[in-house]
Design an enzyme around this catalytic site. Structure first.
Site, PDB file in Angstrom:
ATOM      1  N   LYS A 114      39.884  98.641  77.779  1.00 25.86           N
ATOM      2  CA  LYS A 114      39.666  98.924  79.210  1.00 25.86           C
ATOM      3  C   LYS A 114      40.986  99.038  79.963  1.00 25.86           C
ATOM      4  CE  LYS A 114      34.915  97.511  79.937  1.00 25.86           C
ATOM      5  NZ  LYS A 114      33.979  96.645  80.661  1.00 25.86           N
ATOM      6  N   LYS A 196      31.199 103.873  69.396  1.00 21.24           N
ATOM      7  CA  LYS A 196      29.882 103.381  69.823  1.00 21.24           C
ATOM      8  C   LYS A 196      29.380 104.237  70.986  1.00 21.24           C
ATOM      9  CE  LYS A 196      30.845 100.141  73.514  1.00 21.24           C
ATOM     10  NZ  LYS A 196      30.515  99.000  74.288  1.00 21.24           N
ATOM     11  N   LYS A 199      27.825 103.642  77.921  1.00 22.23           N
ATOM     12  CA  LYS A 199      27.360 104.049  79.250  1.00 22.23           C
ATOM     13  C   LYS A 199      28.408 104.893  79.950  1.00 22.23           C
ATOM     14  CE  LYS A 199      26.029  99.479  80.126  1.00 22.23           C
ATOM     15  NZ  LYS A 199      25.987  98.305  80.976  1.00 22.23           N
TER      16      LYS A 199
HETATM   17  P1  TYM Z   1      26.894  95.781  78.309  1.00 21.84           P
HETATM   18  O1  TYM Z   1      26.268  95.926  79.628  1.00 21.84           O
HETATM   19  O2  TYM Z   1      28.106  96.580  77.980  1.00 21.84           O
HETATM   20  O3  TYM Z   1      25.849  96.068  77.160  1.00 21.84           O
HETATM   21  C1  TYM Z   1      24.604  95.404  77.127  1.00 21.84           C
HETATM   22  C2  TYM Z   1      24.180  95.144  75.697  1.00 21.84           C
HETATM   23  O4  TYM Z   1      24.071  96.361  74.965  1.00 21.84           O
HETATM   24  C3  TYM Z   1      24.771  96.239  73.733  1.00 21.84           C
HETATM   25  N1  TYM Z   1      25.295  97.564  73.367  1.00 21.84           N
HETATM   26  C4  TYM Z   1      25.018  98.213  72.228  1.00 21.84           C
HETATM   27  N2  TYM Z   1      24.248  97.878  71.170  1.00 21.84           N
HETATM   28  C5  TYM Z   1      24.156  98.773  70.151  1.00 21.84           C
HETATM   29  N3  TYM Z   1      24.783  99.976  70.159  1.00 21.84           N
HETATM   30  C6  TYM Z   1      25.557 100.358  71.200  1.00 21.84           C
HETATM   31  N4  TYM Z   1      26.145 101.533  71.220  1.00 21.84           N
HETATM   32  C7  TYM Z   1      25.699  99.446  72.300  1.00 21.84           C
HETATM   33  N5  TYM Z   1      26.375  99.503  73.480  1.00 21.84           N
HETATM   34  C8  TYM Z   1      26.121  98.334  74.116  1.00 21.84           C
HETATM   35  C9  TYM Z   1      25.889  95.257  74.030  1.00 21.84           C
HETATM   36  O5  TYM Z   1      26.388  94.679  72.844  1.00 21.84           O
HETATM   37  C10 TYM Z   1      25.196  94.271  74.920  1.00 21.84           C
HETATM   38  O6  TYM Z   1      24.484  93.325  74.140  1.00 21.84           O
HETATM   39  N6  TYM Z   1      29.538  91.659  78.298  1.00 21.84           N
HETATM   40  C11 TYM Z   1      28.179  92.098  78.211  1.00 21.84           C
HETATM   41  C12 TYM Z   1      27.279  91.536  79.309  1.00 21.84           C
HETATM   42  C13 TYM Z   1      27.283  90.048  79.385  1.00 21.84           C
HETATM   43  C14 TYM Z   1      26.754  89.156  78.427  1.00 21.84           C
HETATM   44  C15 TYM Z   1      26.950  87.839  78.970  1.00 21.84           C
HETATM   45  C16 TYM Z   1      26.133  89.324  77.193  1.00 21.84           C
HETATM   46  C17 TYM Z   1      27.756  89.310  80.424  1.00 21.84           C
HETATM   47  N7  TYM Z   1      27.567  87.977  80.178  1.00 21.84           N
HETATM   48  C18 TYM Z   1      26.556  86.715  78.270  1.00 21.84           C
HETATM   49  C19 TYM Z   1      25.731  88.178  76.488  1.00 21.84           C
HETATM   50  C20 TYM Z   1      25.941  86.884  77.036  1.00 21.84           C
HETATM   51  C21 TYM Z   1      28.209  93.600  78.341  1.00 21.84           C
HETATM   52  O7  TYM Z   1      29.133  94.169  78.772  1.00 21.84           O
HETATM   53  O8  TYM Z   1      27.143  94.222  78.012  1.00 21.84           O
END
Ligand code: TYM
Length: 332
Positions: A114, A196, A199
């Site tokens: 990032k 991957k 979004k």
């Molecule tokens: P975020 O919003 O980027 O993504 C949400 C969830 O989607 C999963 N993910 C994927 N899984 C499979 N293939 C992909 N291409 C893919 N892209 C995203 C992510 O692994 C995630 O599970 N940091 C976290 C949010 C967060 C969080 C937490 C998660 C904040 N606090 C505490 C767990 C526990 C995040 O950015 O997710």
């Protein structure tokens, strides 16, 4: 996994969610809700580590709440809430900062990625992102964290911080474990299967958004990168594009990989891509419809989030108060 334990996860309300978020995370949240005490958050505090348009962030927060429910999360069974509604997250984050080393944070893959992407705004929040995530998880005495593979490093740091604190004082935090789905923990970009699906990808044609309509979904799958072999089999090493499409198809249709492969025996890539697109679009349509219905009832969603925040705060404050006692904060 032992039943009845606490389970925690969150999604950032940034952009529209992709099928990667759905298959790697949200679909699994639904599957786990009957066997665990689930806390599912909308991570708006994490979202602001990258500059957000305020009106859009507000709108996406409510959209994500509706999406969670439209995907099948039952707000009676789970605690569904907005991260910033529970001040304990920021409070515990501050304490945990003093148990985290700057060098550790500088080495985190997501921070490095990032920082490259947002070179004009490498703010402290971006670097502190994993500590806030550790605070999220540790506040709820979480045993299990269902996430996609890209979050592994963050959950590992949460474990390290928990153990460091427990060793410095006495057992305070449950040490969490990651939980992955069997298939779909890393869905790849349709145009570049070495990355991957994201979004915030530069080229939106590589990502299928949960908000995409059927024509868009099919158009994007038609353009997906495959190979020149014309054989449909699961072999991620040598056939990353085809294997990614097969994974998507198998999870969206609830078929095993062998069944998925069998569906396309002797078929060409054109038919294959169309079938994957149709399977995905057919599953997304009812979710989109239900999300729209829920968004029209703002009072209901507000009620869910208010009650969720109260229930979350109850558990979170218990942990926070233990922490404050252990570190010597005067309480009266
Ligand atoms: P975020 O919003 O980027 O993504 C949400 C969830 O989607 C999963 N993910 C994927 N899984 C499979 N293939 C992909 N291409 C893919 N892209 C995203 C992510 O692994 C995630 O599970 N940091 C976290 C949010 C967060 C969080 C937490 C998660 C904040 N606090 C505490 C767990 C526990 C995040 O950015 O997710």
């Amino acid at each position: 996994m032992e039943e009845n334990k606490n389970l925690y996860s969150a999604v950032q309300p940034t952009n529209s969610l992709t099928i990667g978020n759905y298959l790697g995370a949200v679909k699994n949240f639904v599957a786990l809700q009957n066997d665990y005490n689930c806390f599912y958050a909308i991570a708006n505090m994490h979202a602001i580590t990258v500059r957000q348009n305020p009106a859009e962030l507000r709108r996406r927060t409510l959209e994500l709440a509706a999406l969670y429910i439209a995907c099948g999360i039952d707000p009676e069974k789970c605690v569904l809430y907005v991260q910033s509604h529970v001040p304990a997250h920021a409070e515990l984050c501050w304490v945990l900062n003093t148990f985290t080393y700057v060098g550790e944070m500088e080495r985190m893959t997501q921070f490095k990625d990032k920082s490259r992407k947002h070179a004009d705004n490498i703010n402290m929040g971006l670097m502190d992102y994993p500590v806030l995530m550790a605070a999220d998880i540790l506040l709820y005495q979480t045993a299990y964290v269902p996430v996609g593979k890209d979050q592994t490093q963050h959950v590992e740091i949460a474990r390290d911080i928990a153990q460091r604190f427990n060793n410095a004082y006495s057992p305070t935090f449950t040490v969490p474990e990651c939980v992955y789905v069997k298939a779909g923990a890393k869905i790849c970009d349709l145009l570049d299967p070495s990355k991957k699906m994201s979004k915030s990808a530069e080229n939106a044609n590589g990502s299928i958004f949960l908000s995409d309509d059927k024509d868009t979904v099919i158009r994007k799958f038609k353009r997906a990168v495959t190979d020149s072999e014309a054989v449909i089999k699961f072999d991620p090493e040598n056939k990353p594009g085809v294997s990614n499409l097969l994974s998507i198809y198998s999870v969206f249709t609830d078929k095993s990989m062998a069944e998925a492969e069998a569906d396309f025996a002797g078929k060409g890539y054109g038919d294959f891509k169309l079938a994957v697109g149709e399977a995905v679009a057919d599953k997304l349509a009812p979710i989109q419809c239900e999300q729209a219905r829920l968004l029209a009832d703002k009072a209901y969603l507000d009620g869910v989030l208010k009650s969720g925040a109260e229930r979350a705060a109850f558990t979170a404050n218990k942990t926070l108060s233990k922490v404050y006692k252990k570190i010597g904060f005067y309480q009266n």
